[in-house]
Design an enzyme around this catalytic site. Structure first.
Site, PDB file in Angstrom:
ATOM      1  N   SER A 182       1.067  -1.381  -0.068  1.00  0.00           N
ATOM      2  CA  SER A 182       0.191   0.010   0.043  1.00  0.00           C
ATOM      3  C   SER A 182       1.026   1.143  -0.035  1.00  0.00           C
ATOM      4  O   SER A 182       1.557   1.125  -1.019  1.00  0.00           O
ATOM      5  CB  SER A 182      -0.959   0.075   1.196  1.00  0.00           C
ATOM      6  OG  SER A 182      -1.897   1.084   1.391  1.00  0.00           O
ATOM      7  N   HIS A 233      -8.223  -4.642  -1.446  1.00  0.00           N
ATOM      8  CA  HIS A 233      -7.449  -3.944  -0.895  1.00  0.00           C
ATOM      9  C   HIS A 233      -6.882  -5.087   0.185  1.00  0.00           C
ATOM     10  O   HIS A 233      -5.738  -5.299   0.053  1.00  0.00           O
ATOM     11  CB  HIS A 233      -8.121  -2.849  -0.482  1.00  0.00           C
ATOM     12  CG  HIS A 233      -6.615  -1.647  -0.094  1.00  0.00           C
ATOM     13  ND1 HIS A 233      -5.747  -1.799  -0.404  1.00  0.00           N
ATOM     14  CD2 HIS A 233      -6.279  -1.515   1.356  1.00  0.00           C
ATOM     15  CE1 HIS A 233      -4.384  -0.776  -0.498  1.00  0.00           C
ATOM     16  NE2 HIS A 233      -5.228  -0.359   0.958  1.00  0.00           N
TER      17      HIS A 233
END
Length: 743
Positions: free
Chosen positions: A600, A715
């Site tokens: 991320s 995600h």
């Protein structure tokens, strides 16, 4: 892992009430495939794109960026490339003689029924938990009486079988939580995501009857934010159609929706601006009173908070725009300061907790803040939740966890007492039991398996459940060390290796460095994050594993994060380099044997490190990364992170972003270490095009790389334990290939 204030996060999404859910990011790339060299058996990522007529460019390409077509998330050409890269990576890495063993061991650990049944929510006399194992990969949402759970003998009943529900409805449902209306907790808003994206379907559920409510509240698939106002009223922020979203892709309009009426008839109570990040409703049960708020996220780090009064009007709260709403206790709004506050002749230090009288605000009277708790210079307040009369505060002290019980006395003073949890541990504050004035917390260390404690009002913990050891910790040592960064700042890091280890060995450094998200040491079966037991596999085979607490996180309070915002981002990269160089200086490792891992926001970190110091690192794990900082703000939720990174459309901001943006800083003629990219096609927070394009650019210039993109999982990448276990095995075999083994 980027963290968000309300809904738009990267990796760590912190709710306004201090409860956390873990989520994540993804990636994809260019036209040709990896080639297996029969002689060397190495992954050689074909450098040249497919041939095409001279003078033409592929669709959605430009002279500056020939790989824009890889941003077409589910474009046929892009997905064909992803499948080719996935196949090449798997064909190579699964040849490792130990791959099957790594995968099966990882799966056994993840599916092991000897796991802590975490108290995800305590609702009255019930504990709710989402349980996942081999038979239930998507999970069982289940309930147990609180008394039985606290005694370590829960009596579970299944409320929702997510796997069975998905099968019956023909949907790939992924559980995203439930919000049940206090104080009776009968009606719940259940959020289910198709495939794991951030977009949810929200459906009303009757917890007492165990079924969805006929003609109940239902919100179609969207990135919605919703809160109960009362049993017949919701405060809803969702996609209402054209012009209802912010530039970041989140709702900007809050409406009151009454039961039995169409959503289209809901009354607008607030509209944010298109340039805002998001608008979010928040509701808190405080004894018999329910308080409802609207948060306008102006930037990722600034917001306006308003109270919704009983008359349906909004009243601005006197909070500074950079303060963080935490919870409500005894009619006091609790907030955390991110900068010093001067009020009524007093100065409140940054990082402190303060309180405001909500009754006064509701009545239109002025109010001044009270000091609730101020951390020391080496402390940082991380999480704040409340039970009926106690504020439970989880803090870090030199990156070790502490849990405090904070009370407001009859003399209107706040007092703090520490819970007697194990020292030198990571503490995770799970939930609170309101009526019992009790908190549930998990304590663990890199070599110490997690133990769940119930902490009563006296601060004395009672063990609820401990996990058995997954490996022989007596063989290993863990120590906290400090490196010195370029500007002289001391950077802590944790080092795990075999006891008595001598001589240099391969080392893997995991770091994050952003969004106030502290990296605390957890049991090695879960390190590094989203890679399952990779850390355990790594140290078992005689290597060193390092968790680095670089700036940008929340390890030492607001300044630790603020010091690397925007034009100062280079400091976090310097911190990572300093940790790597300290490993070399102290003889733990050597150049050519150091790998780095980040996901991320950590993808920006390892991407910049890759391009700045290809001489220092020999393996790079880049999970769900950001890499193209020129276009990030135009890709999915990227616009919400401008407050962290800067705006690439502003020339002055691009001037500093361009100096480290990984995608733009890959240079021809430079030999880079072979990166392992992993991601998810369904990631609708961080665009999968970041990883795809970065891989393409590296391949274009003749560099090797590995690539693996799951089609589901959002995600969080893996939609179930099978995918997580496979990724752990792929990463372990990759590290061995690129860094070798101990000498």
């Amino acid at each position: 892992m980027l963290a968000a204030r309300s809904s738009p996060a990267l990796d760590l999404v912190a709710s306004p009430l201090g409860k956390r859910v873990t989520l994540f990011l993804s990636g994809d790339t260019f036209l040709h495939r990896f080639l297996l060299s029969a002689a060397a058996l190495i992954l050689t990522a074909a450098a040249a794109p497919a041939s095409r007529p001279a003078g033409t460019v592929p669709a959605s390409a430009s002279a500056d960026d020939p790989y824009l077509w890889l941003e077409e998330v589910e474009g046929p050409r892009a997905l064909a490339q992803v499948r080719d890269w996935n196949r090449a990576t798997e064909d190579l890495l699964t040849q490792d003689p130990k791959f099957a063993d790594y995968q099966s061991r990882a799966r056994a650990i993840l599916d092991d029924e000897q796991q802590i049944a975490t108290p995800d929510q305590v609702m009255g006399d019930l504990v709710l938990n989402l349980w996942r194992d081999a038979k239930n990969p998507r999970g069982l949402w289940r309930a147990s009486p609180l008394a039985a759970y606290r005694a370590g003998k829960p009596a579970w009943r299944t409320v929702i079988d997510v796997d069975a529900l998905g099968k019956a409805e023909g949907k790939s449902w992924v559980w995203h939580g439930a919000d049940c209306l206090a104080p009776d907790y009968r009606r719940c808003l259940v959020s289910l995501s198709p495939g794991g994206t951030d977009a949810d379907v929200v459906r009303e559920f009757d917890l007492e009857r165990g079924r969805f409510v006929d003609d109940g509240f239902v919100l179609p698939e969207a990135k919605s934010n919703v809160a109960w106002v009362d049993a017949d009223t919701l405060l809803v922020v969702t996609d209402y159609g054209p012009n209802s979203l912010t530039a970041s892709g989140y709702g900007r309009i809050a409406k009151l929706w009454k039961r039995g009426t169409p959503l289209a008839a809901a009354r607008t109570v607030f509209e944010g601006e298109t340039a805002d990040v998001s608008v979010s409703p928040v509701a808190v049960q405080d004894g018999t009173r329910r308080w409802t708020f609207v948060t306008r996220g102006k930037t990722f780090w600034t917001s306006e908070q308003s109270l919704l009064t009983a008359t349906g009007q909004l009243v601005r709260l006197p909070l500074p725009e950079d303060a963080e709403f935490q919870t409500v206790l005894g009619g006091r709004l609790i907030a955390k300061l991110q900068s010093p506050l001067d009020s009524a002749g007093k100065r409140f230090a940054e990082g402190s907790l303060i309180a405001y009288d909500l009754d006064a605000i509701d009545a239109g009277r002025s109010t001044t803040p009270e000091l609730v708790m101020a951390p020391s210079a080496r402390q940082a307040i991380e999480e704040v939740v409340s039970s009926d009369t106690i504020l439970w505060v989880k803090a870090l002290d030199d990156v070790s966890g502490k849990l405090f019980a904070v009370r407001r006395g009859a003399d209107e003073r706040w007092t703090t007492s520490a819970a007697a949890l194990p020292a030198n541990s990571s503490i995770r504050l799970q939930s609170t039991a309101g009526k019992s004035d009790m908190a549930f917390a998990i304590a663990e260390g890199m070599l110490t398996p997690p133990t769940l404690y119930a902490v009563g009002s006296s601060g004395a913990p009672t063990r609820v459940q401990s996990l058995p050891a997954k490996f022989d910790s007596a063989r290993f040592s863990v120590e906290q060390r400090f490196a010195t960064s370029k500007d002289g700042t001391r950077i802590p890091y944790f080092l795990v290796r075999r006891k008595g280890a001598a001589g240099a060995m391969p080392a893997l450094i995991h770091a994050y460095g952003g969004f106030r998200a502290a990296q605390t040491p957890g049991y090695l079966t879960g390190q590094p994050y989203r890679a399952g037991p990779l850390g355990m596999f790594w140290v078992e085979e005689g290597n060193a594993y390092v968790l680095a607490n670089i700036r940008g996180g929340g390890e030492y309070g607001p300044e630790w994060h603020r010091s690397v915002l925007r034009e100062n981002r280079q400091k976090s990269f310097d911190d990572l380099h300093a940790v790597a160089e300290d490993l070399i200086r102290t003889g733990v490792s050597t150049k050519g044997r150091i790998g780095i891992s980040g996901r991320s926001n950590g993808g920006v970190l390892v991407g910049a490190a890759l391009t700045q110091r290809p001489d220092l690192y020999s393996a790079v794990i880049s999970g769900s990364p950001l890499h193209d900082m020129k276009r990030y703000s135009h890709m999915l939720a990227g616009a919400s992170w401008v407050g962290e990174y800067g705006d690439p459309d502003v020339p002055a901001d691009w001037a500093f972003l361009s100096r480290y943006s990984p995608y733009q800083n890959v240079k021809p003629g430079v030999k880079y270490p072979a990166v392992f990219f992993y991601s998810s096609t369904k990631d609708d927070r961080v665009h999968p095009g970041h990883a795809r394009k970065m891989a393409a650019r590296l391949g274009e210039y003749g560099n090797r790389f590995y690539f693996h993109e799951y089609l589901e999982g959002g995600h969080s990448v893996g939609a179930d334990h099978a995918e997580d276990a496979k990724r752990a095995a792929l990463l372990m075999t990759y590290l061995k290939r690129e860094l070798g083994g101990p000498k």
